[in-house]
Design an enzyme around this catalytic site. Structure first.
Site, PDB file in Angstrom:
ATOM      1  N   PHE A   1     -18.054 -18.066  15.647  1.00 12.19           N
ATOM      2  CA  PHE A   1     -18.151 -17.927  17.104  1.00 12.19           C
ATOM      3  C   PHE A   1     -17.514 -19.105  17.836  1.00 12.19           C
ATOM      4  CE2 PHE A   1     -21.116 -19.075  20.728  1.00 12.19           C
ATOM      5  CZ  PHE A   1     -20.452 -18.319  21.672  1.00 12.19           C
TER       6      PHE A   1
ATOM      7  N   LEU B   1     -17.493 -27.437  11.940  1.00 11.45           N
ATOM      8  CA  LEU B   1     -18.392 -26.470  12.567  1.00 11.45           C
ATOM      9  C   LEU B   1     -19.140 -25.616  11.554  1.00 11.45           C
ATOM     10  CD1 LEU B   1     -15.982 -25.057  15.327  1.00 11.45           C
ATOM     11  CD2 LEU B   1     -17.708 -26.850  15.621  1.00 11.45           C
ATOM     12  N   ALA B   2     -18.585 -25.462  10.363  1.00 10.41           N
ATOM     13  CA  ALA B   2     -19.127 -24.511   9.386  1.00 10.41           C
ATOM     14  C   ALA B   2     -20.567 -24.849   9.036  1.00 10.41           C
ATOM     15  CB  ALA B   2     -18.272 -24.510   8.123  1.00 10.41           C
TER      16      ALA B   2
ATOM     17  N   THR C   1     -27.157 -30.269  15.859  1.00 20.06           N
ATOM     18  CA  THR C   1     -27.899 -29.369  16.742  1.00 20.06           C
ATOM     19  C   THR C   1     -28.970 -30.132  17.501  1.00 20.06           C
ATOM     20  OG1 THR C   1     -29.423 -27.475  16.804  1.00 20.06           O
ATOM     21  CG2 THR C   1     -29.409 -28.779  14.801  1.00 20.06           C
TER      22      THR C   1
ATOM     23  N   TYR D   1     -33.258 -25.286   9.031  1.00 20.91           N
ATOM     24  CA  TYR D   1     -31.944 -25.440   9.655  1.00 20.91           C
ATOM     25  C   TYR D   1     -31.809 -26.819  10.292  1.00 20.91           C
ATOM     26  CZ  TYR D   1     -28.427 -25.074  13.353  1.00 20.91           C
ATOM     27  OH  TYR D   1     -27.380 -25.311  14.197  1.00 20.91           O
TER      28      TYR D   1
END
Length: 285
Positions: free
Chosen positions: A15, A59-60, A103, A127
């Site tokens: 995305f 980004l992966a 994040t 995560y």
């Protein structure tokens, strides 16, 4: 920016990656998508050496927080990042800068409504834990080339997976549904535009700053109920919202957004797109 600088992007077909490639290409960068599996160390090294990038944007990741395959989360987000960093460390000419997408979830259940980079991370999901681990692990390579940790708050746009909140809401309207199940409605969150996020990534990459970590945020939050109101007005529909207890999180913070002061000091960037712009873009696409 140097003319035709080469930028290696991991997760380039995801995305954010798709939009970032478009943003960078518009400013004259030559973008290269890492095709190797991040868990295949030899393949990553061979491809990195072949491209010999000037800049790298990592980004992966396994990004959906409900991902049930815990081992996969840590393998990709941590071990995959180690493989990339190891490959970059072996280049004869190191990259000028590496941006690593972490994040805002690393802040966990902080009770601060405006979350700054000074808050001690306290992640509460695999995560977020994997991303914080990635952040710490990356410091082993920070003496070799500049590494900038980016902590984006919520953002969305065309191409965002339908299991995420805003695309789920947009999809319900586009499919003409009259009811949707959501979690706690009385919460306020940032929902920024991926096009703004990618512009910020470009500016940080091209800047002389090596400050890290950096919140990618606006400090502007909006309620889910307001999102529904905007979509009702835009679509001409009247959506009934049912609260599903399974989607309600215990001790959820009512208002949560990022402190953008460090970001603004580095970039001077003012967001181009309002939430209305983003919703219209996604709904009409």
């Amino acid at each position: 920016m140097d003319g035709h600088s080469k930028v290696l992007i991991t997760g380039a077909d995801g995305f954010t990656g798709v939009h970032l490639r478009y943003e960078l290409a518009n400013f004259g960068y030559d973008c290269f998508a890492l095709k190797a599996n991040l868990l295949d160390q030899e393949s990553v090294l061979a491809e990195v050496e072949e491209i010999n990038p000037d800049y790298v944007v990592h980004l992966a990741a396994i990004s959906f927080t409900a991902e049930s395959e815990v081992e996969k989360i840590y393998n990709v987000n941590v071990l995959g990042s180690i493989n990339l960093l190891t490959a970059l460390s072996k280049l004869k000419v190191p990259p000028k800068k590496l941006l690593m997408a972490s994040t805002a979830a690393v802040y966990g259940m902080s009770e601060e409504e405006l979350q700054s980079e000074e808050i001690v991370p306290a992640p509460v999901s695999n995560y977020a834990c994997s991303k914080l681990c990635m952040e710490h692990m990356a410091q082993n390579y920070a003496h070799m080339f500049p590494i900038i940790i980016l902590r984006p708050f919520n953002y969305t746009g065309v191409g965002h997976g339908k299991h995420f909140l805003i695309p789920k809401i947009i999809s319900a309207y586009k499919n003409g549904k009259n009811q949707i199940e959501l979690g706690n409605l009385d919460v306020y969150r940032e929902f920024n535009d991926v096009r703004d996020v990618c512009a910020i990534y470009r500016i940080i990459m091209d800047s002389s700053s090596s400050t890290s970590p950096i919140n990618i945020c606006t400090g502007q939050s909006i309620s889910l109920l307001r999102i529904i109101e905007l979509m009702d007005s835009m679509s001409g529909l009247k959506m009934s919202v049912k609260v599903n207890p399974l989607f309600v999180r215990d001790n959820e913070i009512k208002n949560l957004s990022g402190d953008p002061r460090k970001l603004q000091a580095i970039t001077g960037y003012t967001e181009t797109f309002t939430i209305e712009d983003t919703l219209k873009w996604m709904y009409s696409h």
